[in-house]
Motif scaffolding. Structure first.
Motif, PDB file in Angstrom:
ATOM      1  N   PHE A 148       0.832  -1.203   0.000  1.00 34.52           N
ATOM      2  CA  PHE A 148       0.000   0.000   0.000  1.00 34.52           C
ATOM      3  C   PHE A 148       0.864   1.249   0.000  1.00 34.52           C
ATOM      4  CE2 PHE A 148      -2.007   3.443   2.436  1.00 34.52           C
ATOM      5  CZ  PHE A 148      -3.147   3.650   1.665  1.00 34.52           C
ATOM      6  N   ASN A 149       0.505   2.181  -0.868  1.00 38.74           N
ATOM      7  CA  ASN A 149       1.150   3.493  -0.921  1.00 38.74           C
ATOM      8  C   ASN A 149       0.034   4.515  -1.071  1.00 38.74           C
ATOM      9  OD1 ASN A 149       2.190   5.925  -2.488  1.00 38.74           O
ATOM     10  ND2 ASN A 149       4.127   4.921  -1.955  1.00 38.74           N
ATOM     11  N   ALA A 150      -0.140   5.352  -0.062  1.00 42.46           N
ATOM     12  CA  ALA A 150      -1.286   6.253  -0.032  1.00 42.46           C
ATOM     13  C   ALA A 150      -1.303   7.198  -1.228  1.00 42.46           C
ATOM     14  CB  ALA A 150      -1.290   7.046   1.265  1.00 42.46           C
ATOM     15  N   VAL A 151      -0.139   7.705  -1.616  1.00 46.23           N
ATOM     16  CA  VAL A 151      -0.083   8.650  -2.728  1.00 46.23           C
ATOM     17  C   VAL A 151      -0.507   7.966  -4.025  1.00 46.23           C
ATOM     18  CG1 VAL A 151       1.432  10.108  -4.118  1.00 46.23           C
ATOM     19  CG2 VAL A 151       1.649  10.094  -1.619  1.00 46.23           C
ATOM     20  N   GLU A 152       0.055   6.792  -4.302  1.00 41.49           N
ATOM     21  CA  GLU A 152      -0.317   6.062  -5.513  1.00 41.49           C
ATOM     22  C   GLU A 152      -1.798   5.676  -5.485  1.00 41.49           C
ATOM     23  OE1 GLU A 152       2.239   2.718  -5.786  1.00 41.49           O
ATOM     24  OE2 GLU A 152       4.032   3.877  -6.316  1.00 41.49           O
ATOM     25  N   PHE A 153      -2.275   5.254  -4.322  1.00 45.39           N
ATOM     26  CA  PHE A 153      -3.660   4.839  -4.145  1.00 45.39           C
ATOM     27  C   PHE A 153      -4.605   5.976  -4.562  1.00 45.39           C
ATOM     28  CE2 PHE A 153      -7.443   3.792  -1.644  1.00 45.39           C
ATOM     29  CZ  PHE A 153      -7.487   2.405  -1.661  1.00 45.39           C
TER      30      PHE A 153
END
Length: 685
Positions: free
Chosen positions: A32-37
């Motif tokens: 999980f990567n919040a920015v990419e998400f």
């Protein structure tokens, strides 16, 4: 050109419903990567999300004190999503699974919902034969709601910046619950646990009680939060939703509910004061169908179905256990959402034209999507669905109404169930006297209460109506006004159980009934199924007049038969009967469009909105399900007459920015639709 100013959640909602039901044996969120998400979401024009706080497996996706954090999760996943959503000002609702929770089911067997034999409810068979293994809990079991579920919601509300919550599985499966708490409570209320209708109503009331407790919790914590829950989605329960939920949501995956489910159901909920959101999925078959994504054209068509009903949109996804969103999936979602975004200001929130109403059965289901093949009420549901399919194919503008609803504004009302009381009979009498027409068929001629039945049949001119031993019957049109060249002049078979009817003298016969020479059984049968029409059974369709209106009585069960067989004769029969009794001025529109093009007409901000949607399905094999055609197919040369729109002088396509040709007619105008292969919007000023 038009300008609009509407609240985001009613007009511009493009929501993603993020399922995340992950068993404890897998690692969760490791990529999980919040920015990419959120970059992925924003690139797809998403403006609202419903991520997972508590899933069906019973795991929480945050550092919980009241529940069980997923054992494969090393950080606060929900918290990371909530933080980034707040930073980007993207609306966020927290997802909670209510009555399905495997962790709590294992810890608390005393919370299980029970079947009549005392066994736990832990199996659900879907339409395709697939089995779901969830163990269901009962909100009436002591400790479940007050000691676990409400504290779990309160913990999330206290810790994270939310815009609302979504509660799933606020229902019971068919045939439950018979736990001691439910049985005792029912008997205390004077209800019989073995009476299916009374038990269904008790189950609905149970989940609605929990919903009101959740609403109170929300208001005490942060007033004004959005709240979606499905326990008000049963016919007859929508009025109780006011002050509890923020909007209805109509969940529709075609393989589970059928393609006709959404357009029908939306026409029931859209008449209430609360907004409605249409929910579909990116999947091929069922929820969580990993490795599948329908084509952009198919998904755009499903969102266009929301637009046609005048409601906002949500698309369901199921996140990979590693916490990443699939870029390929969101390219498809993005194309569909951009398609909808351009059209939402012109379509969402329209006031639909009134023309035809279809009475729905109330009190015989837990949720309008929960039909079960074992239910004794399936024929009632099949009847209103068949009537809706006919109305759509005939391009009538229709609503679904409850027995208590007013008939105001409708030219005709279709009655195919008898779940109504004496007050309905009196309102129907006034409706006909004032010029309205009833179309009464099948079980609509048989109210359950004997006193109501007698008053109803006396009003309609029916001397007797009773089930026949024949498994089907024929009708042959005998009235020249109801016969047209495209309706073959022959006895037409109805593939539903037959009813024998006797009319009073004042009823004008329209069609003759016929029967096969024998009642089919193992001892006596004719050919493969039923025999030809050889025995006359007297008039089976008739017209009775009251004041300025009247009733068309259709003894054969043509509405469920149309749902099951698609027999064009039944649809043309209904068209001809409507034309016999309704004046041209009662029509909202007439058209040369084929049956596969749905038309919707309404108003928004004083402007008339005409929508057209081609709906072409293909079936690969007789054992497969209908799939939307993958390739757009263009339609040309279609016109729509609007008899009541004589004051309209200009039309245009707001998406293409092009003028649309109109022509003044003796009554109203004719709109010549430009060629279209997908959802078309025309504004008529």
């Amino acid at each position: 050109m038009l300008t609009f100013n509407r609240a985001q959640h009613t007009a511009q909602l493009r929501q993603i419903h993020l399922d995340f039901h992950t068993p404890g044996c897998v690692t969760v969120g490791d990529k999980f990567n919040a920015v990419e998400f959120f970059d992925t979401l924003e690139a797809a024009d998403v403006n609202s999300i419903t991520p997972f706080a508590l899933c069906h497996h019973g795991y929480s996706y945050f550092d919980t004190r009241t529940g069980c954090k997923h054992p494969g999760l090393a950080f606060d996943l929900f918290g990371a999503i909530a933080e980034e959503a707040a930073r980007r000002k993207m609306e966020l609702l927290a997802y909670f699974s209510q009555n399905v929770n495997e962790v709590q089911a294992a810890r608390h067997p005393e919370w299980h919902a029970l079947q009549a034999d005392g066994q736990s409810v832990n199996s659900q068979i879907l339409q395709d034969g697939s089995e779901l293994y969830w163990t269901w809990l009962c909100p009436n079991r002591k400790g479940f709601i007050e000691d676990f579920f409400l504290p779990q919601i309160a913990e999330v509300l206290a810790r994270y910046p939310l815009d609302g919550i979504f509660i799933d599985m606020a229902c019971y499966l068919h045939g439950s619950c018979f736990c001691p708490d439910c049985v005792t409570a029912m008997r205390q209320d004077g209800l019989d646990p073995d009476n299916l209708r009374e038990h269904i109503q008790f189950n609905i009331a149970t989940n609605q009680r929990v919903a009101r407790e959740v609403r109170a919790l929300l208001d005490a914590t942060r007033p004004g939060l959005r709240f979606e829950v499905g326990c008000f989605n049963a016919f007859g329960e929508a009025e109780g939703a006011a002050g509890v939920i923020s909007e209805f949501y109509v969940e529709s995956l075609a393989f589970q509910t059928g393609w006709q489910y959404f357009p029908l159901t939306a026409r029931y909920f859209r008449k209430y004061a609360l907004p409605t959101v249409g929910v579909t999925g990116r999947f091929l078959k069922n929820w969580g169908d990993f490795g599948t994504v329908i084509t952009p054209h198919q998904l755009k068509t499903q969102l266009a179905m929301h637009l046609m009903a005048g409601v906002a949109s949500c698309i369901g996804d199921h996140v990979h256990c590693n916490g990443q969103l699939d870029p390929a999936v969101y390219r498809t979602i993005g194309e569909a959402f951009r398609f909808a975004k351009a059209r939402q200001p012109y379509c969402v929130g329209t006031t639909a034209a009134k023309e035809l109403a279809i009475l729905v059965p109330e009190g015989v289901e837990v949720n309008v999507a929960s039909d079960d093949k074992r239910s004794p009420f399936l024929s009632l549901h099949d009847a209103y669905k068949g009537a809706g399919m006919m109305a759509s194919a005939l391009h009538y503008q229709y609503d679904l109404i409850a027995a208590r609803d007013a008939f105001d504004g409708y030219a005709a009302v279709i009655v195919s169930n008898g779940l109504f009381d004496a007050s309905f009979v009196e309102r129907a009498r006034r409706f006909m006297a004032e010029g309205g027409w009833l179309f009464v068929s099948g079980q609509g001629l048989l109210p359950g209460d004997a006193t109501v039945r007698r008053a109803w049949q006396d009003l309609l001119g029916v001397a007797d109506y009773s089930p026949s031993l024949h498994l089907g019957e024929y009708y042959e049109v005998s009235n020249a006004k109801a016969q047209t060249d495209d309706l073959p002049a022959m006895p037409h078979y109805v593939h539903e159980p037959a009813y024998d009817i006797a009319f009073d003298a004042e009823v004008e016969p329209v069609a003759q009934g016929w029967r096969s020479p024998i009642i089919r059984s193992r001892e006596a049968f004719y050919g493969h199924f039923h025999g030809p029409a050889t025995e006359q059974a007297g008039p089976s369709i008739g017209i009775t007049r009251h004041g300025n209106g009247g009733a068309v009585i259709i003894a054969p069960q043509v509405f469920p038969a149309y749902l099951h067989t698609g027999n064009h004769a039944h649809r043309k029969l209904l068209r001809n009967l409507l034309d016999c009794v309704l004046p041209d001025t009662a029509r909202v529109l007439r058209t040369n469009a084929p049956t596969v093009v749905e038309l919707a007409c309404g108003e928004i901000d004083g402007h008339l909105v005409l929508q057209a949607l081609p709906f072409i399905a293909e079936q690969r094999d007789r054992a497969s399900f209908e799939s939307l055609c993958e390739d757009p197919i263009a339609f040309h040369g279609i016109w729509v007459d609007l008899p009541q729109a004589s004051n309209r002088k200009r039309a245009y396509d707001p998406i293409a920015g092009q003028a649309v040709t109109i022509e003044q007619r003796p009554q109203g105008i004719r709109v010549y639709l430009p060629p279209f292969s997908e959802h078309l919007v025309v504004i008529v000023e």
